[in-house]
Motif scaffolding. Structure first.
Motif, PDB file in Angstrom:
ATOM      1  N   LEU A 105      -3.387   7.628   4.341  1.00  0.00           N
ATOM      2  CA  LEU A 105      -2.994   6.261   4.692  1.00  0.00           C
ATOM      3  C   LEU A 105      -3.346   5.957   6.149  1.00  0.00           C
ATOM      4  O   LEU A 105      -3.824   4.864   6.474  1.00  0.00           O
ATOM      5  CB  LEU A 105      -1.495   6.089   4.461  1.00  0.00           C
ATOM      6  N   PHE A 106      -3.115   6.925   7.025  1.00  0.00           N
ATOM      7  CA  PHE A 106      -3.404   6.716   8.441  1.00  0.00           C
ATOM      8  C   PHE A 106      -4.908   6.791   8.730  1.00  0.00           C
ATOM      9  O   PHE A 106      -5.416   6.074   9.597  1.00  0.00           O
ATOM     10  CB  PHE A 106      -2.667   7.753   9.294  1.00  0.00           C
ATOM     11  N   ALA A 107      -5.593   7.668   8.017  1.00  0.00           N
ATOM     12  CA  ALA A 107      -7.027   7.852   8.267  1.00  0.00           C
ATOM     13  C   ALA A 107      -7.854   6.686   7.750  1.00  0.00           C
ATOM     14  O   ALA A 107      -8.843   6.287   8.376  1.00  0.00           O
ATOM     15  CB  ALA A 107      -7.497   9.155   7.629  1.00  0.00           C
ATOM     16  N   ALA A 108      -7.450   6.130   6.589  1.00  0.00           N
ATOM     17  CA  ALA A 108      -8.257   5.067   5.978  1.00  0.00           C
ATOM     18  C   ALA A 108      -7.369   4.021   5.316  1.00  0.00           C
ATOM     19  O   ALA A 108      -7.336   3.903   4.084  1.00  0.00           O
ATOM     20  CB  ALA A 108      -9.228   5.663   4.960  1.00  0.00           C
ATOM     21  N   GLU A 112       0.849  -1.183   0.000  1.00  0.00           N
ATOM     22  CA  GLU A 112       0.000   0.000   0.000  1.00  0.00           C
ATOM     23  C   GLU A 112       0.887   1.235   0.000  1.00  0.00           C
ATOM     24  O   GLU A 112       1.974   1.239   0.597  1.00  0.00           O
ATOM     25  CB  GLU A 112      -0.912   0.006   1.228  1.00  0.00           C
ATOM     26  N   HIS A 113       0.446   2.288  -0.665  1.00  0.00           N
ATOM     27  CA  HIS A 113       1.189   3.546  -0.629  1.00  0.00           C
ATOM     28  C   HIS A 113       0.229   4.706  -0.868  1.00  0.00           C
ATOM     29  O   HIS A 113      -0.881   4.529  -1.363  1.00  0.00           O
ATOM     30  CB  HIS A 113       2.314   3.557  -1.661  1.00  0.00           C
ATOM     31  N   GLY A 114       0.687   5.874  -0.477  1.00  0.00           N
ATOM     32  CA  GLY A 114      -0.133   7.052  -0.701  1.00  0.00           C
ATOM     33  C   GLY A 114       0.231   8.180   0.235  1.00  0.00           C
ATOM     34  O   GLY A 114       1.213   8.106   0.983  1.00  0.00           O
ATOM     35  N   ASP A 115      -0.560   9.233   0.207  1.00  0.00           N
ATOM     36  CA  ASP A 115      -0.394  10.362   1.103  1.00  0.00           C
ATOM     37  C   ASP A 115      -0.513   9.878   2.547  1.00  0.00           C
ATOM     38  O   ASP A 115      -1.420   9.115   2.887  1.00  0.00           O
ATOM     39  CB  ASP A 115      -1.488  11.390   0.794  1.00  0.00           C
ATOM     40  N   THR A 116       0.431  10.312   3.404  1.00  0.00           N
ATOM     41  CA  THR A 116       0.487   9.804   4.775  1.00  0.00           C
ATOM     42  C   THR A 116      -0.813  10.032   5.529  1.00  0.00           C
ATOM     43  O   THR A 116      -1.310   9.133   6.225  1.00  0.00           O
ATOM     44  CB  THR A 116       1.660  10.464   5.537  1.00  0.00           C
ATOM     45  N   GLN A 117      -1.368  11.215   5.406  1.00  0.00           N
ATOM     46  CA  GLN A 117      -2.589  11.542   6.131  1.00  0.00           C
ATOM     47  C   GLN A 117      -3.726  10.607   5.747  1.00  0.00           C
ATOM     48  O   GLN A 117      -4.454  10.088   6.598  1.00  0.00           O
ATOM     49  CB  GLN A 117      -2.975  12.999   5.859  1.00  0.00           C
TER      50      GLN A 117
END
Length: 541
Positions: free
Chosen positions: A243-246, A236-241
């Motif tokens: 990634l943590f939220a959803a 999985e990868h993506g914007d940290t915010q």
């Protein structure tokens, strides 16, 4: 933004044929100028192997790249000549490793090692090099240590060693900094200082940072984007915010949920006292001159007093050098000390070595590094059963083996594993073996010296649950030493805060965590939890 690094379809294998290990499979990620990108995952996920591939630092021909492209500023690094890579390393791309003391040369002064990085890539006069070395020390917040540039690495603290490594990495103003677990083994306050330092340097120099870690708390604080690795792949990868939220992948969800949580089961308030200590002092003499006269003392432990009730856990916290581990060794008479220690009503400092020996089975210790404390030449059965041979030499071999099997089952390992050797186990499994070694003698007190600091977050959570269960089942008393306040909160009934050999605050865990009195304790809590006091004086995460 300008793309600095672009890794595409990277694969890494170790060995050949059927025995080949596919450490990394089809990994792709990129870092842009001036941003921080995190590679996240547990031990063995392929994070460090991927990072080492960028600078071609893997052991060839053992390691091979069946596929992949690594572009730095548009130039292909895969298959680049040795000369091209040497010119790049330390100049355009630098790396900070996890364990600074093993990365620094123990035989050369710190000043010479920083200077070497500069002179390898640039022709400068001695005066210019000396000026740059001092400038770098100031840059990483070590102005007060400039007078010690002729000292060897082991003469500096862990946090100072890591800052020295960062100074070396930044010596030639690179465009990309690869930071491989640079804060894993350091205290929370030093961790916060290093993260702030990297953020400040990034803002000042426009650095691109590839940050490798298993600590999701750090990722949330510093990284713009994150890539989660499992089993050599990016899952999985993506914007940290976001990634943590959803989090979408089950493994990411597992990592986010793995942090040690909760508090221990309540202990009996009126439980009898098991261990107490009065005025414990461990002073190491400082020798000077030709005749080696004593010019002073390092007061590692200076007048400490404590009390531990049966079935309770006393957490001891503080930064490196605060005296936590020295105190633990002194309490078990593994370190020469002054004062008095009473265990089950006996002053063990007043006993001879022969008189203390029978008490050893009731006072056990689990060390920080299980790989270092387990003999590589002994099987698990021999390691766990060694204490039984010493304290119960007359029991039959079959019974001893059965006791070892029972201890392994209690810590969540299979009895069939007892004929294997330490190197055949993961870090978490080795720590379970260390706990089984302590548990097999049915002790009343177990001293746990940083038992989770080198473990992944999910393994930490497992060990915390194991220790809770064992305490509940056997009525064990723990002395738990750690700089990880999340783990201390999850295990401790009482907490003692140490600084520079002294106890500066001591009380029930809920009080220390929710309403610390001392500024130093509040600083520790803020560094660990990013907490703020509300109007009532309580703290909230």
């Amino acid at each position: 933004m300008t793309r600095l690094l672009d890794v595409k379809d990277l694969a890494v294998t170790f060995g050949q044929g059927e025995r080949a290990t596919h450490a990394v499979r089809g990994v792709s990620f990129h870092v842009e100028k001036g941003e921080t990108v995190a590679l996240v995952g547990e031990s063995g996920s392929g994070k460090s192997v991927s990072a080492l591939s960028i600078l071609q630092l893997l052991p060839y021909p053992l390691a091979k790249h069946p596929s992949g492209s690594i572009l730095f500023k548009g130039e292909e690094l895969m298959g680049a000549s040795s000369a091209a890579l040497r010119a790049l390393r330390g100049e355009d791309i630098s790396m900070v490793f996890q364990e600074p003391l093993t990365s620094l040369n123990p035989l050369h002064s710190v000043g010479d090692q920083i200077a070497e990085i500069i002179t390898t890539h640039h022709v400068k006069t001695k005066a210019e090099v000396a000026a740059r070395v001092k400038e770098l020390m100031e840059l990483v917040g070590l102005e007060a240590q400039i007078s010690r540039l002729n000292n060897l690495p082991h003469e500096f603290s862990g946090g100072q060693q890591q800052r020295i490594m960062i100074a070396m990495a930044l010596a030639n103003e690179p465009d990309l900094l690869i930071a491989d677990e640079p804060t894993t083994a350091v205290d929370v306050t030093i961790q916060a200082q290093i993260l702030k330092l990297l953020a400040d340097l990034q803002a000042k120099m426009g650095l691109g940072i590839l940050f490798i870690t298993h600590d999701l708390g750090i990722v949330k604080r510093i990284a713009k984007r994150a890539y989660v690795m499992q089993g050599g792949e990016i899952v999985e990868h993506g914007d940290t915010q976001t990634l943590f939220a959803a989090p979408q992948h089950p493994y990411t969800q597992k990592l986010l949920a793995a942090e040690p949580k909760g508090v221990p089961d309540p202990a009996v308030a009126a439980a009898p006292e098991l261990l107490s200590a009065r005025n414990i002092k461990v002073w190491f003499p400082l020798k000077r001159g030709f005749i080696r006269h004593t010019a002073g003392y390092v007061k590692a432990v200076d007048g400490v007093e404590l009390r531990v009730q049966k079935g309770h856990t006393l957490g001891i916290v503080g930064e490196s050098g605060s005296g936590k581990s020295t105190l633990a060794r002194a309490l078990l008479r593994l370190e020469r000390a002054q004062g008095s220690v009473t265990f089950k009503g006996q002053d063990i400092f007043a006993l001879t070595a022969k008189q203390v020996r029978p008490l050893r089975r009731e006072m056990q210790i689990v060390f920080q590094d299980p790989f270092g404390s387990l003999s590589p030449r002994m099987s698990v059965a021999e390691i766990v059963g060694e204490g039984l041979e010493v304290h119960e030499p007359n029991i039959p071999a079959a019974e001893r083996r059965g006791r070892v099997a029972g201890a392994l089952l209690e810590v969540g390992l299979e009895s069939a594993m007892m004929d294997r050797y330490p190197h055949e186990f993961s870090g978490g499994q080795r720590q379970r073996i260390s706990i089984a070694r302590a548990l097999v003698l049915k002790p009343e007190l177990i001293v746990l010296d940083e038992p989770t600091s080198a473990l992944d977050v999910s393994v930490q959570a497992q060990v915390v649950e194991l220790l809770r269960d064992l305490q509940k089942k056997h009525g064990l008393t723990y002395l738990f030493i750690s700089h990880d306040l999340r783990v201390v909160r999850a295990l401790s009934h009482d907490v003692m805060v140490m600084r520079q050999g002294k106890v500066i605050e001591h009380g029930p865990a809920y009080q220390i965590f929710n309403a610390p009195i001392e500024p130093y304790t509040r600083a520790l809590m803020n560094a660990a939890f990013k907490i703020e006091a509300d109007e009532t004086g309580a703290v909230s995460s």
